[in-house]
Design a protein around this motif. Structure first.
Motif, PDB file in Angstrom:
ATOM      1  N   GLU A 188       0.829  -1.199   0.000  1.00  0.00           N
ATOM      2  CA  GLU A 188       0.000   0.000   0.000  1.00  0.00           C
ATOM      3  C   GLU A 188       0.868   1.256   0.000  1.00  0.00           C
ATOM      4  O   GLU A 188       0.565   2.229  -0.700  1.00  0.00           O
ATOM      5  CB  GLU A 188      -0.956  -0.009   1.186  1.00  0.00           C
ATOM      6  N   ASP A 247      -4.088  -9.498  -8.802  1.00  0.00           N
ATOM      7  CA  ASP A 247      -4.976  -9.753  -7.662  1.00  0.00           C
ATOM      8  C   ASP A 247      -4.459  -9.098  -6.385  1.00  0.00           C
ATOM      9  O   ASP A 247      -5.235  -8.524  -5.625  1.00  0.00           O
ATOM     10  CB  ASP A 247      -5.143 -11.259  -7.446  1.00  0.00           C
ATOM     11  N   GLU A 301      -5.048  -5.371  -6.699  1.00  0.00           N
ATOM     12  CA  GLU A 301      -6.460  -5.028  -6.497  1.00  0.00           C
ATOM     13  C   GLU A 301      -6.833  -5.034  -5.023  1.00  0.00           C
ATOM     14  O   GLU A 301      -7.603  -4.174  -4.581  1.00  0.00           O
ATOM     15  CB  GLU A 301      -7.353  -5.988  -7.276  1.00  0.00           C
ATOM     16  N   ASP A 302      -6.289  -5.958  -4.248  1.00  0.00           N
ATOM     17  CA  ASP A 302      -6.545  -5.974  -2.801  1.00  0.00           C
ATOM     18  C   ASP A 302      -6.023  -4.701  -2.140  1.00  0.00           C
ATOM     19  O   ASP A 302      -6.700  -4.095  -1.304  1.00  0.00           O
ATOM     20  CB  ASP A 302      -5.914  -7.202  -2.144  1.00  0.00           C
ATOM     21  N   LEU A 307      -5.439  -1.786  -3.599  1.00  0.00           N
ATOM     22  CA  LEU A 307      -6.238  -0.645  -4.061  1.00  0.00           C
ATOM     23  C   LEU A 307      -7.585  -0.592  -3.360  1.00  0.00           C
ATOM     24  O   LEU A 307      -8.058   0.486  -2.996  1.00  0.00           O
ATOM     25  CB  LEU A 307      -6.442  -0.714  -5.575  1.00  0.00           C
ATOM     26  N   SER A 308      -8.182  -1.733  -3.138  1.00  0.00           N
ATOM     27  CA  SER A 308      -9.463  -1.791  -2.432  1.00  0.00           C
ATOM     28  C   SER A 308      -9.321  -1.235  -1.016  1.00  0.00           C
ATOM     29  O   SER A 308     -10.163  -0.456  -0.560  1.00  0.00           O
ATOM     30  CB  SER A 308      -9.965  -3.224  -2.395  1.00  0.00           C
ATOM     31  N   SER A 309      -8.274  -1.627  -0.333  1.00  0.00           N
ATOM     32  CA  SER A 309      -8.034  -1.145   1.029  1.00  0.00           C
ATOM     33  C   SER A 309      -7.799   0.362   1.045  1.00  0.00           C
ATOM     34  O   SER A 309      -8.350   1.081   1.894  1.00  0.00           O
ATOM     35  CB  SER A 309      -6.829  -1.877   1.622  1.00  0.00           C
ATOM     36  N   LYS A 311      -8.833   2.530  -1.175  1.00  0.00           N
ATOM     37  CA  LYS A 311     -10.096   3.175  -1.560  1.00  0.00           C
ATOM     38  C   LYS A 311     -11.059   3.219  -0.373  1.00  0.00           C
ATOM     39  O   LYS A 311     -11.695   4.246  -0.119  1.00  0.00           O
ATOM     40  CB  LYS A 311     -10.722   2.422  -2.743  1.00  0.00           C
ATOM     41  N   THR A 312     -11.152   2.120   0.354  1.00  0.00           N
ATOM     42  CA  THR A 312     -12.022   2.057   1.534  1.00  0.00           C
ATOM     43  C   THR A 312     -11.635   3.126   2.552  1.00  0.00           C
ATOM     44  O   THR A 312     -12.500   3.728   3.185  1.00  0.00           O
ATOM     45  CB  THR A 312     -11.943   0.664   2.177  1.00  0.00           C
ATOM     46  N   ASP A 367     -10.357   5.957   1.848  1.00  0.00           N
ATOM     47  CA  ASP A 367     -10.399   7.264   1.167  1.00  0.00           C
ATOM     48  C   ASP A 367      -9.023   7.877   0.924  1.00  0.00           C
ATOM     49  O   ASP A 367      -8.860   9.099   0.972  1.00  0.00           O
ATOM     50  CB  ASP A 367     -11.278   8.259   1.929  1.00  0.00           C
ATOM     51  N   THR A 403      -9.522   3.754 -16.778  1.00  0.00           N
ATOM     52  CA  THR A 403      -9.735   4.058 -15.368  1.00  0.00           C
ATOM     53  C   THR A 403      -8.430   4.580 -14.797  1.00  0.00           C
ATOM     54  O   THR A 403      -7.383   3.967 -14.980  1.00  0.00           O
ATOM     55  CB  THR A 403     -10.175   2.782 -14.619  1.00  0.00           C
ATOM     56  N   ILE A 452      -6.361   6.151 -11.388  1.00  0.00           N
ATOM     57  CA  ILE A 452      -6.305   6.197  -9.920  1.00  0.00           C
ATOM     58  C   ILE A 452      -5.427   7.367  -9.524  1.00  0.00           C
ATOM     59  O   ILE A 452      -4.312   7.518 -10.010  1.00  0.00           O
ATOM     60  CB  ILE A 452      -5.742   4.875  -9.365  1.00  0.00           C
TER      61      ILE A 452
END
Length: 70
Positions: free
Chosen positions: A14, A43, A46-47, A49-51, A53-54, A56, A67, A69
Motif C-alpha cells: 500500500e 490480484d 487489487e486488494d 487498491l481496495s483497502s 479506496k475504503t 479514502d 480508469t 487512480i
C-alpha cells in the motif's frame, strides 16, 4: 517524492502504491501503470487498491476510455 509519514505505517504494498501515485500527482495512473511500478500480480494489487479506496486515500475515475487512480 514519498507518501506522507502518517501513511507509512500501512502494508508495504500500500505504501508503494501511494508512493507511485504521489510521483504522478494530478494525472494519476492506470492499474497497469501501477502494476509495473510495484511489481506484483494483479490480484494482490487489487486488494491493496481496495483497502486504500475504503480508507479514502485514493480516488478512482473513469473517462470511458480508461480508469485512472489518483
Amino acid at each position: 517524492m514519498r507518501a506522507r509519514r502518517e501513511f507509512r505505517d500501512r502494508h508495504d504494498l500500500e505504501v508503494a502504491v501511494l508512493d507511485a501515485l504521489v510521483d504522478r500527482g494530478e494525472e494519476g495512473m492506470t492499474v497497469f501503470e501501477l502494476r509495473t511500478r510495484v511489481d506484483v500480480d494483479i490480484d494482490t494489487l487489487e486488494d491493496a487498491l481496495s483497502s486504500l479506496k475504503t480508507d479514502d486515500l485514493i480516488d478512482v475515475s473513469d473517462d470511458d476510455q480508461r480508469t485512472v487512480i489518483v
